[in-house]
Write a protein that holds these residues in place. Structure first.
Motif, PDB file in Angstrom:
ATOM      1  N   ASN A 111       0.883  -0.787  -0.122  1.00 24.25           N
ATOM      2  CA  ASN A 111      -0.033   0.285   0.055  1.00 24.25           C
ATOM      3  C   ASN A 111       0.663   1.108   0.137  1.00 24.25           C
ATOM      4  O   ASN A 111       1.344   1.945   1.084  1.00 24.25           O
ATOM      5  CB  ASN A 111      -1.216   0.048   1.102  1.00 24.25           C
ATOM      6  N   CYS A 152      -0.985   4.565   0.580  1.00 31.83           N
ATOM      7  CA  CYS A 152      -1.019   5.601   1.787  1.00 31.83           C
ATOM      8  C   CYS A 152      -0.213   5.183   3.119  1.00 31.83           C
ATOM      9  O   CYS A 152       0.711   3.743   3.302  1.00 31.83           O
ATOM     10  CB  CYS A 152      -2.285   4.453   2.699  1.00 31.83           C
ATOM     11  N   LYS A 175       0.778   4.382   6.749  1.00 31.45           N
ATOM     12  CA  LYS A 175       0.640   3.409   8.394  1.00 31.45           C
ATOM     13  C   LYS A 175       1.662   4.102   9.415  1.00 31.45           C
ATOM     14  O   LYS A 175       2.463   4.120   9.253  1.00 31.45           O
ATOM     15  CB  LYS A 175       1.168   1.708   7.592  1.00 31.45           C
ATOM     16  N   TYR A 206      -4.001   3.246   8.944  1.00 30.87           N
ATOM     17  CA  TYR A 206      -3.469   3.929   7.788  1.00 30.87           C
ATOM     18  C   TYR A 206      -4.082   4.794   7.766  1.00 30.87           C
ATOM     19  O   TYR A 206      -5.055   5.158   7.722  1.00 30.87           O
ATOM     20  CB  TYR A 206      -3.544   2.752   6.420  1.00 30.87           C
ATOM     21  N   VAL A 259      -8.041   2.063   9.210  1.00 33.22           N
ATOM     22  CA  VAL A 259      -8.234   2.538   8.347  1.00 33.22           C
ATOM     23  C   VAL A 259      -8.872   3.382   7.446  1.00 33.22           C
ATOM     24  O   VAL A 259     -10.264   3.294   7.740  1.00 33.22           O
ATOM     25  CB  VAL A 259      -8.236   1.608   6.931  1.00 33.22           C
ATOM     26  N   THR A 315      -6.623   1.529  -0.005  1.00 36.03           N
ATOM     27  CA  THR A 315      -5.401   0.398   0.760  1.00 36.03           C
ATOM     28  C   THR A 315      -6.532  -0.471   0.970  1.00 36.03           C
ATOM     29  O   THR A 315      -7.659  -0.926   1.278  1.00 36.03           O
ATOM     30  CB  THR A 315      -5.112   0.918   2.685  1.00 36.03           C
TER      31      THR A 315
END
Length: 113
Positions: free
Chosen positions: A18, A21, A23, A33, A71, A81
């Motif tokens: 991912n 995005c 994290k 995320y 997320v 994501t």
């Protein structure tokens, strides 16, 4: 490069699956995320509700601490994501319980036939 100053105190975790995005991880193991659209929306709240912004950030932290894997997405129907065993939340899931609302100023056309 997107700056995440709100989360600078946390560990940023690389996720090659991912890459678009960010994290983050708390020292206690919770991870989340932040998608770019969510961050843009979050900054919109920062700009319009400066005095309440710390409440929004505290709410994000509380959500992550409670749910462990989150997320924060711009659109839960079409997230960027791709992960399993995470809950997906939008900005209104964070701000509505605080009674901080987005004002939709869009309206239909004033031009009639």
């Amino acid at each position: 490069m997107i700056e995440y100053e709100e989360f600078a105190n946390l560990t940023k975790v690389e996720d090659k699956e991912n890459p678009f995005c960010a994290k983050f991880a708390y020292p206690t193991g919770e991870t989340f995320y932040i998608e770019p659209v969510f961050l843009t929306q979050l900054h919109g709240f920062r700009d319009h509700y400066k005095d309440r912004y710390p409440e929004i950030l505290a709410r994000i932290e509380a959500i992550v601490k409670k749910n462990k894997r989150v997320v924060f997405t711009g659109n839960f129907e079409c997230p960027q994501t791709e992960v399993e065993d995470y809950i997906f939340l939008e900005i209104t899931d964070v701000t509505d319980p605080l009674q901080i609302y987005v004002e939709d100023k869009s309206r239909g056309s004033d031009y009639g036939d």
